[in-house]
Design an enzyme around this catalytic site. Structure first.
Site, PDB file in Angstrom:
ATOM      1  N   SER A 243      -9.692   1.925   3.094  1.00 52.64           N
ATOM      2  CA  SER A 243      -8.795   2.611   2.134  1.00 52.64           C
ATOM      3  C   SER A 243      -7.852   1.714   1.315  1.00 52.64           C
ATOM      4  CB  SER A 243      -7.948   3.665   2.736  1.00 52.64           C
ATOM      5  OG  SER A 243      -7.212   2.943   3.957  1.00 52.64           O
TER       6      SER A 243
ATOM      7  N   SER B 250      -9.951  -0.459   7.226  1.00 54.76           N
ATOM      8  CA  SER B 250      -9.377  -0.395   5.571  1.00 54.76           C
ATOM      9  C   SER B 250      -8.600  -1.590   5.182  1.00 54.76           C
ATOM     10  CB  SER B 250      -8.427   0.818   5.652  1.00 54.76           C
ATOM     11  OG  SER B 250      -9.071   1.816   5.459  1.00 54.76           O
TER      12      SER B 250
ATOM     13  N   LYS C 283       0.711  -1.137   0.115  1.00 56.10           N
ATOM     14  CA  LYS C 283      -0.138  -0.020  -0.031  1.00 56.10           C
ATOM     15  C   LYS C 283       0.768   1.226   0.208  1.00 56.10           C
ATOM     16  CE  LYS C 283      -3.930   1.857   2.578  1.00 56.10           C
ATOM     17  NZ  LYS C 283      -4.607   1.840   3.626  1.00 56.10           N
TER      18      LYS C 283
HETATM   19  N1  GLN Z   1     -13.290   4.080   6.290  1.00 56.05           N
HETATM   20  C1  GLN Z   1     -12.553   4.391   7.438  1.00 56.05           C
HETATM   21  C2  GLN Z   1     -12.304   5.872   7.426  1.00 56.05           C
HETATM   22  O1  GLN Z   1     -12.390   6.309   6.393  1.00 56.05           O
HETATM   23  C3  GLN Z   1     -11.270   3.509   7.713  1.00 56.05           C
HETATM   24  C4  GLN Z   1     -10.018   4.028   7.241  1.00 56.05           C
HETATM   25  C5  GLN Z   1      -8.743   3.172   7.393  1.00 56.05           C
HETATM   26  O2  GLN Z   1      -9.050   2.101   8.230  1.00 56.05           O
HETATM   27  N2  GLN Z   1      -7.735   3.681   7.248  1.00 56.05           N
HETATM   28  O3  GLN Z   1     -11.730   6.292   8.452  1.00 56.05           O
END
Ligand code: GLN
Length: 472
Positions: free
Chosen positions: A150, A174, A75
């Protein structure tokens, strides 16, 4: 070479029996990645073949680990020395990392070959990968839909066979949510299990790096090598790393399973509910003890997350000032104008929204009402899990309220988007470990994920049960 079927075990066998070399394998993945139409990668590692050549040498000498010569996608939130690391943000468009994240270094030391850096929401903030400055990732199962976020690129790259395994980060889901949307396995380790050194900080009390792959075993191999104490991350745990791969073959039937009733409310899509209940019935028939439990503060976890997380984001993102890293402003500007120019142009809308929200909840007069109150809720959510884990070993829950939604469906309504995280954020708030794995498809033929949650440092339970469910 049938990339669709390759797992770490089958690649290892292929490499050691001379069916193919790591260079041949890497070349194949690279050519797929280059003609990829899911936008999973932000950049490709031009050193990948050289790394594979080195791995082939090690293997030819009869040395190496289970991971030697295995391609890995990383990532773009994680630093790899010499490679561009954008974090999905325009502000770091041309930023070249000066050191390598510990988790990545450990996998490199184990002989893995980095194929490239995967697309993600800007600084890991998002649920659909639509907040990336480099365009959204498309779900390989249906290209009109999101891959989740994400770590959308890491999940889609595995699902589209652009790499056998990948790394993501999980601050509120994410890893687990995109894994679920793309039909792959994703693990969020216990807070502190994996060093966060070299991971661009989103919310430091919630972030964890974790593996994604096609099988539970593939994720166990990765975590085995990534986990452990790191002197560069004071929050990394000194607890010894157990043998996760050995845990796969352990009989999981002694594990007491819990089904938290709050996770099966009206928020949950009917088809997902049916598929998960079907799986729970199967497990019961297999002789597992299954019990309904209650996590009464579930509903408040999401609200607490969306206060604590932006508070930490507003602080962490302060470092992108146009001086230390990345994008610069016109030299003739005053310092204040400099900040303004870089930050207005460099950050996307969601990053700005969270910086503003976070700054607000930490400001005098609002701190007690929002931030402090959210921290109190955090304690209650933690206590909920601690109580449940006295009665059961692993909780079974849905991973997401719906299967992959359409591109653009939720971009106009941030709250709608945040609600998609309702089943994953509590694990980060409480610091426990979790896994999602695919257990079927809905009528649109989109993957449905099951989430397994266990108490801190009980990843072995997830691997043992996950492997059993996968085989079922
Ligand atoms: N979807 C969540 C957010 O937007 C989680 C993001 C993540 O785990 N990096 O905060």
């Amino acid at each position: 070479m049938d990339l669709d079927k390759l797992t770490i075990d089958s690649i290892q066998t292929g490499l050691r029996q001379g069916e193919f070399s790591s260079q041949e394998l890497t070349k194949e993945y690279l050519s797929r990645a280059k003609s990829d139409d899911t936008n999973s990668f932000i950049s490709i590692n031009d050193q990948a073949l050289a790394e594979a050549e080195q791995a082939d040498k090690v293997l030819a000498e009869g040395n190496g680990t289970a991971l030697t010569g295995i391609p890995l996608a990383v990532k773009d939130i994680l630093l790899v020395k010499g490679l561009v690391a954008t974090g999905g943000s325009k502000i770091l468009e041309n930023y070249v990392a000066t050191y390598t994240a510990t988790a990545v270094q450990k996998l490199k030391d184990a002989g893995m070959v980095i194929v490239g850096k995967t697309n993600c929401d800007e600084f890991a903030m998002g649920t659909s990968n639509e907040n990336s400055a480099f365009g959204p990732v498309l779900n390989p199962h249906d290209k009109t839909r999101v891959p989740g976020g994400s770590s959308g690129g890491s999940a889609a790259a595995v699902a589209a066979n652009l790499c056998p395994v990948s790394l993501g980060t999980d601050t509120g889901g994410s890893i687990r949510q995109p894994a679920s949307f793309c039909g792959v396995v994703g693990v969020k380790p216990t807070y502190g299990r994996v060093s966060r050194y070299g991971s661009m900080a989103m919310a430091s009390s919630l972030d964890q790096i974790g593996p994604m792959g096609k099988t539970v075993k593939d994720t166990a191999y990765l975590l085995q090598h990534m986990a452990g104490f790191d002197k560069y991350d004071a929050t990394s745990s000194m607890q010894t790393v157990p043998d996760y791969v050995a845990a796969l073959d352990r009989n999981p039937k002694k594990l007491r399973l819990g089904v938290p009733k709050e996770y099966f409310s009206d928020h949950l899509d009917k088809e997902i509910k049916e598929i998960i209940h079907g799986k729970i019935d199967e497990l019961e028939k297999q002789g597992f003890e299954i019990k309904e439990v209650s996590l009464p503060y579930t509903d408040y976890a999401l609200a607490a997350y969306y206060l604590i997380m932006p508070a930490e984001v507003s602080s962490n993102l302060a470092r992108y000032d146009g001086i230390l890293y990345g994008m610069r402003a016109d030299k003739k500007l005053s310092l204040e104008q400099w900040y303004k120019q870089v930050r207005s142009h460099g950050f996307g809308a969601e990053a700005k929204r969270r910086i503003i929200l976070g700054t607000f909840v930490l400001s005098a007069g609002y701190y007690d009402a929002y931030y402090k109150q959210a921290q109190r809720v955090r304690t209650l959510v933690k206590a909920d899990f601690a109580k449940a884990f006295k009665e059961v070993d692993v909780l079974l829950t849905p991973a997401t309220p719906s299967t992959a939604f359409a591109l653009g469906e939720k971009t106009q309504d941030p709250l709608e988007m945040y609600l998609a995280d309702v089943f994953t954020v509590a694990a980060n708030i409480a610091g426990i470990c979790g896994m999602t794995l695919p257990i079927g498809n809905d009528k649109k033929n989109l993957p449905v994920g099951l989430q397994l949650l266990a108490e801190p440092f009980a990843e072995e339970k997830l691997f043992s049960l996950g492997n059993f469910i996968e085989k079922l």
